[in-house]
Design an enzyme around this catalytic site. Structure first.
Site, PDB file in Angstrom:
ATOM      1  N   THR A 107       0.849  -1.180   0.000  1.00 58.94           N
ATOM      2  CA  THR A 107       0.000   0.000   0.000  1.00 58.94           C
ATOM      3  C   THR A 107       0.891   1.238   0.000  1.00 58.94           C
ATOM      4  O   THR A 107       1.899   1.296   0.698  1.00 58.94           O
ATOM      5  CB  THR A 107      -1.005  -0.014   1.173  1.00 58.94           C
ATOM      6  OG1 THR A 107      -1.786   1.168   1.106  1.00 58.94           O
ATOM      7  CG2 THR A 107      -0.337  -0.130   2.530  1.00 58.94           C
ATOM      8  N   HIS A 108       0.512   2.188  -0.876  1.00 60.27           N
ATOM      9  CA  HIS A 108       1.378   3.344  -1.125  1.00 60.27           C
ATOM     10  C   HIS A 108       0.527   4.624  -1.076  1.00 60.27           C
ATOM     11  O   HIS A 108      -0.540   4.677  -1.715  1.00 60.27           O
ATOM     12  CB  HIS A 108       2.029   3.200  -2.511  1.00 60.27           C
ATOM     13  CG  HIS A 108       2.950   4.332  -2.833  1.00 60.27           C
ATOM     14  ND1 HIS A 108       4.221   4.414  -2.322  1.00 60.27           N
ATOM     15  CD2 HIS A 108       2.765   5.440  -3.581  1.00 60.27           C
ATOM     16  CE1 HIS A 108       4.786   5.542  -2.757  1.00 60.27           C
ATOM     17  NE2 HIS A 108       3.922   6.171  -3.520  1.00 60.27           N
TER      18      HIS A 108
END
Ligand code: GAR
Length: 199
Positions: A107-108
């Site tokens: 997740t970014h």
């Protein structure tokens, strides 16, 4: 039940949200181990939930590849189906990616392909972006280049500070990550098919 390893470097709010989600009776995944590259404060969430954890420090290894192999070995011990990088602030070595991808997601805090790297929120503000957000994607050999699974948009407020914006992004990020994991676990989202279509 899909078995998850979660990798962190920091406070672990995504980890905490994921652990809470997995406690819901019908949630089709469970966190079986938590790994970190440093003595991350977020490891306390694993301890509180009695989930085994391990710290594998890059500085203890001669090469990044050796570090990746040690991290992979620690995960292998737990017979994991999916590895979730949730705030791990390290680039995973090719050997590690080769072993786990496409069952390896990240997740970014940006709308990839915009603002990859370690300072996504700062970079979005510096670029004057009026909107940014969060991306959950499969990790491939590149840095934040893998196939996108889910995204959520967050509008940038006038004069907003990096930490404020990051916190608002995280409020979208936690449920997005949980939904992505649920979809992978219940078969709605087929990681192998997504990865194959990307190549
Ligand atoms: C999250 O916003 C995650 O997207 C980001 O670190 C934060 C960790 O928060 N990751 C990256 O920037 C990776 N390039 P948390 O420790 O509270 O879950």
């Amino acid at each position: 039940m899909l078995k998850l390893a979660v990798l962190i470097s920091g406070g672990g709010s995504n980890l905490k949200a994921l652990i809470e989600a997995t406690k819901e009776p019908d949630f089709p995944a469970e966190v079986v181990c938590v790994g970190a590259d440093t003595a991350a404060p977020g490891l306390a969430h694993a301890a509180a939930a009695q989930i085994p954890s391990f710290v594998v420090r890059p500085a203890d290894f001669a090469t990044r590849a050796d570090w990746g192999e040690a991290l992979a070995a620690a995960i292998r011990d737990h017979d994991v189906d999916l590895v979730v990088s949730a705030g791990l602030m390290r680039i995973l070595p090719a050997g590690f990616v080769g072993e786990f991808s496409p069952r390896l997601i990240n997740t970014h805090p940006a709308l990839l392909p915009l603002f990859p790297g370690a300072h996504a929120v700062r970079d979005a503000l510096a670029a004057g972006a009026t909107e940014t957000g969060v991306t959950v994607h499969i990790i491939d050999e590149g840095v934040d280049t893998g196939p996108v699974l889910r995204q959520a948009v967050v509008a940038v407020r006038e004069g907003e500070a990096e930490d404020e914006l990051h916190e608002r992004i995280k409020q979208e990020e936690r449920p997005l990550l949980i939904d992505t994991v649920r979809a992978i676990a219940d078969g709605t989202l087929d990681l192998a098919a997504v990865a194959a279509a990307h190549h």
